[in-house]
Motif scaffolding. Structure first.
Motif, PDB file in Angstrom:
ATOM      1  N   ASP A  31      -4.886  11.988   0.411  1.00 38.43           N
ATOM      2  CA  ASP A  31      -6.148  11.266   0.283  1.00 38.43           C
ATOM      3  C   ASP A  31      -6.163  10.307  -0.909  1.00 38.43           C
ATOM      4  O   ASP A  31      -7.154   9.604  -1.116  1.00 38.43           O
ATOM      5  CB  ASP A  31      -7.313  12.255   0.121  1.00 38.43           C
ATOM      6  CG  ASP A  31      -7.510  13.113   1.366  1.00 38.43           C
ATOM      7  OD1 ASP A  31      -7.163  12.635   2.466  1.00 38.43           O
ATOM      8  OD2 ASP A  31      -7.999  14.250   1.227  1.00 38.43           O
ATOM      9  N   VAL A  32      -5.076  10.275  -1.686  1.00 35.45           N
ATOM     10  CA  VAL A  32      -5.013   9.439  -2.883  1.00 35.45           C
ATOM     11  C   VAL A  32      -4.269   8.144  -2.575  1.00 35.45           C
ATOM     12  O   VAL A  32      -3.137   8.171  -2.070  1.00 35.45           O
ATOM     13  CB  VAL A  32      -4.318  10.179  -4.039  1.00 35.45           C
ATOM     14  CG1 VAL A  32      -4.194   9.261  -5.259  1.00 35.45           C
ATOM     15  CG2 VAL A  32      -5.077  11.443  -4.397  1.00 35.45           C
ATOM     16  N   THR A  33      -4.906   7.024  -2.867  1.00 38.28           N
ATOM     17  CA  THR A  33      -4.267   5.723  -2.696  1.00 38.28           C
ATOM     18  C   THR A  33      -3.702   5.292  -4.040  1.00 38.28           C
ATOM     19  O   THR A  33      -4.441   4.961  -4.966  1.00 38.28           O
ATOM     20  CB  THR A  33      -5.267   4.676  -2.182  1.00 38.28           C
ATOM     21  OG1 THR A  33      -5.783   5.109  -0.920  1.00 38.28           O
ATOM     22  CG2 THR A  33      -4.594   3.321  -2.018  1.00 38.28           C
ATOM     23  N   ALA A  34      -2.368   5.305  -4.158  1.00 39.04           N
ATOM     24  CA  ALA A  34      -1.714   4.957  -5.423  1.00 39.04           C
ATOM     25  C   ALA A  34      -1.572   3.458  -5.588  1.00 39.04           C
ATOM     26  O   ALA A  34      -1.711   2.920  -6.698  1.00 39.04           O
ATOM     27  CB  ALA A  34      -0.343   5.623  -5.498  1.00 39.04           C
ATOM     28  N   CYS A  88       0.845  -1.200   0.000  1.00 40.37           N
ATOM     29  CA  CYS A  88       0.000   0.000   0.000  1.00 40.37           C
ATOM     30  C   CYS A  88       0.879   1.248   0.000  1.00 40.37           C
ATOM     31  O   CYS A  88       1.918   1.291   0.663  1.00 40.37           O
ATOM     32  CB  CYS A  88      -0.906   0.039   1.234  1.00 40.37           C
ATOM     33  SG  CYS A  88      -2.150  -1.262   1.294  1.00 40.37           S
ATOM     34  N   LYS A  89       0.442   2.243  -0.752  1.00 37.66           N
ATOM     35  CA  LYS A  89       1.091   3.542  -0.746  1.00 37.66           C
ATOM     36  C   LYS A  89       0.048   4.615  -0.987  1.00 37.66           C
ATOM     37  O   LYS A  89      -0.720   4.559  -1.951  1.00 37.66           O
ATOM     38  CB  LYS A  89       2.174   3.624  -1.826  1.00 37.66           C
ATOM     39  CG  LYS A  89       2.879   4.976  -1.873  1.00 37.66           C
ATOM     40  CD  LYS A  89       3.626   5.286  -0.573  1.00 37.66           C
ATOM     41  CE  LYS A  89       4.295   6.651  -0.617  1.00 37.66           C
ATOM     42  NZ  LYS A  89       4.999   6.969   0.653  1.00 37.66           N
ATOM     43  N   SER A 110       9.267   5.036   0.222  1.00 35.82           N
ATOM     44  CA  SER A 110       8.753   4.276   1.361  1.00 35.82           C
ATOM     45  C   SER A 110       7.357   3.753   1.050  1.00 35.82           C
ATOM     46  O   SER A 110       6.682   4.232   0.136  1.00 35.82           O
ATOM     47  CB  SER A 110       8.715   5.167   2.599  1.00 35.82           C
ATOM     48  OG  SER A 110       7.798   6.238   2.394  1.00 35.82           O
ATOM     49  N   ARG A 111       6.928   2.779   1.808  1.00 41.92           N
ATOM     50  CA  ARG A 111       5.577   2.234   1.660  1.00 41.92           C
ATOM     51  C   ARG A 111       4.785   2.476   2.924  1.00 41.92           C
ATOM     52  O   ARG A 111       5.361   2.679   4.000  1.00 41.92           O
ATOM     53  CB  ARG A 111       5.626   0.736   1.332  1.00 41.92           C
ATOM     54  CG  ARG A 111       6.255  -0.136   2.422  1.00 41.92           C
ATOM     55  CD  ARG A 111       6.363  -1.585   1.935  1.00 41.92           C
ATOM     56  NE  ARG A 111       6.831  -2.510   2.969  1.00 41.92           N
ATOM     57  CZ  ARG A 111       8.099  -2.839   3.170  1.00 41.92           C
ATOM     58  NH1 ARG A 111       9.063  -2.295   2.431  1.00 41.92           N
ATOM     59  NH2 ARG A 111       8.426  -3.698   4.121  1.00 41.92           N
ATOM     60  N   ASP A 112       3.473   2.418   2.821  1.00 41.36           N
ATOM     61  CA  ASP A 112       2.611   2.624   3.980  1.00 41.36           C
ATOM     62  C   ASP A 112       2.100   1.312   4.560  1.00 41.36           C
ATOM     63  O   ASP A 112       1.535   1.305   5.660  1.00 41.36           O
ATOM     64  CB  ASP A 112       1.416   3.505   3.589  1.00 41.36           C
ATOM     65  CG  ASP A 112       1.856   4.917   3.235  1.00 41.36           C
ATOM     66  OD1 ASP A 112       2.691   5.479   3.961  1.00 41.36           O
ATOM     67  OD2 ASP A 112       1.376   5.456   2.216  1.00 41.36           O
ATOM     68  N   GLY A 113       2.278   0.221   3.836  1.00 42.64           N
ATOM     69  CA  GLY A 113       1.817  -1.065   4.342  1.00 42.64           C
ATOM     70  C   GLY A 113       2.237  -2.184   3.426  1.00 42.64           C
ATOM     71  O   GLY A 113       2.634  -1.970   2.273  1.00 42.64           O
ATOM     72  N   GLY A 114       2.189  -3.398   3.927  1.00 36.41           N
ATOM     73  CA  GLY A 114       2.519  -4.579   3.143  1.00 36.41           C
ATOM     74  C   GLY A 114       3.923  -5.079   3.389  1.00 36.41           C
ATOM     75  O   GLY A 114       4.732  -4.442   4.090  1.00 36.41           O
TER      76      GLY A 114
END
Length: 288
Positions: free
Chosen positions: A21-24, A16-17, A60-64
Motif C-alpha cells: 500500500d506504500v507508494t515509494a 512509479c514503484k 523492477s518498476r510498476d510504471g513509467g
C-alpha cells in the motif's frame, strides 16, 4: 520519452514503484545529460534509493519509462551493466581479502577496467593496500566501496550517499575524484544528505519529496527561485539591533545609507542557503 533523448544518459518519465500500500516513487520525471554531475536530494523515504536501484536494473518498476545509456535497465544486457558503476549505502566487499586483492578481483569483471593501483591511489588507500578489509575503519571501507564503483571505468556512475562516514579530508579527496571523473566525461548521479557536497559537485539538482521531483535546477537557480527573502541586519545609532526581511536587499541598504554618515554599523545581508531552500521544498522548514 524526451525529444532530445540522445543527449540524455538517463531519461525517466512517470516512474512509479509501490510496496504493497506504500507508494515509494509516484510519477517521477528525471533527465540527466551525458557528462554532467547531477544531484538527487530528498529526505529519508522520499524514493531516492529506490529510483537509483531501478536505474541500475536491480529493482523492477510498476510504471513509467526508463532509459539509461540508451537501454531499458529492466532488460539490459551484461555489456550494458559493465558500463554502469554503483556505490551503494551498504558495504559490498569480502572482509577476508586485502584492499589490493579485492580491487584486482573486481577489475576482472569488466572488459576495460581502470588500473587497480591507480584506483587505490585515487581513493587514498595506498597505505592500506595490503590490509584486510575487516581491519579497515568505516571511512576506509567506504573509500574501498568507491574504488569498486569506479574500477570498471563506467560511463555512468551512481553514488548513493557515498561519503557517509568520511572525515572532512577524505570527503574532499572524494570530491576531487568526482571532479576528475566528470572531466573525463563520466556521467554521475549523486544522492547525498550533505548539502555542501551537492552544491560543490553538482551542476544541477533535483529535490524529491514523497516520490516526486518538486524542484529542479542549478544550486544558484534553486536559491533564486525558491529561497524567499533576504535578511538585512544593522545596528541603530542607539545601539539597538535591527533586521528586515526583504525581496530587494540592495534597495534596503541604499535607504540605510541615506540615514547613516559613513559605514552602517553591523550591516549584514544574509541570503537563503541551499539548505534553507531544501527544507522549504521538502516541508521540513518548520522543524528546523
Amino acid at each position: 520519452m524526451t525529444t532530445h533523448a540522445n543527449d540524455l544518459a538517463v531519461d525517466v518519465r512517470g516512474l512509479c514503484k509501490r510496496y504493497g500500500d506504500v507508494t515509494a516513487v509516484d510519477g517521477l520525471d528525471l533527465g540527466i545529460r551525458r557528462g554532467e554531475v547531477f544531484g538527487l536530494l530528498g529526505p529519508n523515504g522520499a524514493g531516492k534509493s529506490t529510483t537509483v536501484e531501478i536505474l541500475q536494473g536491480n529493482r523492477s518498476r510498476d510504471g513509467g519509462e526508463v532509459s539509461v545509456l540508451g537501454a531499458d535497465p529492466a532488460t539490459a544486457t551484461r555489456a550494458w551493466r559493465s558500463r554502469v558503476g554503483i556505490v551503494w549505502q551498504d558495504e559490498s566487499a569480502p572482509a577476508e581479502l586485502t584492499v589490493r586483492e579485492t580491487v584486482r578481483h573486481f577489475a576482472r569483471y569488466y572488459p576495460r577496467p581502470r588500473d587497480p593501483e591507480e584506483v587505490i591511489r585515487l581513493v587514498g588507500l595506498q597505505a592500506k593496500a595490503d590490509s584486510r578489509i575487516k581491519g579497515l575503519s568505516g571511512g576506509q571501507r567506504r573509500r574501498l566501496d568507491v574504488a569498486l564503483g569506479v574500477i570498471g571505468d563506467p560511463d555512468l556512475l551512481l553514488l548513493d550517499e557515498p561519503t557517509t562516514g568520511f572525515d572532512p579530508a577524505a570527503r574532499h579527496r572524494f570530491w576531487d575524484l568526482i571532479r576528475l571523473l566528470a572531466d573525463e566525461g563520466t556521467t554521475i548521479l549523486l544522492t547525498t544528505h550533505y548539502l555542501e557536497e551537492a552544491e560543490a559537485l553538482a551542476g544541477r539538482l533535483a529535490v524529491v519529496a514523497q516520490g516526486r521531483v518538486v524542484a529542479e535546477g542549478s544550486p544558484a537557480g534553486l536559491r533564486l527561485r525558491h529561497g524567499g527573502e533576504a535578511t538585512v541586519s544593522w545596528t541603530e545609532p542607539d545601539g539597538s539591533p535591527r533586521a528586515e526581511r526583504t525581496a530587494t536587499p540592495t534597495r534596503t541598504v541604499g535607504a540605510l545609507m541615506s540615514r547613516f554618515d559613513g559605514e552602517i554599523p553591523g550591516l549584514t545581508v544574509t541570503r537563503p542557503t541551499l539548505e534553507d531552500v531544501y527544507l522549504r521544498l521538502t516541508g521540513q522548514e518548520a522543524v528546523r
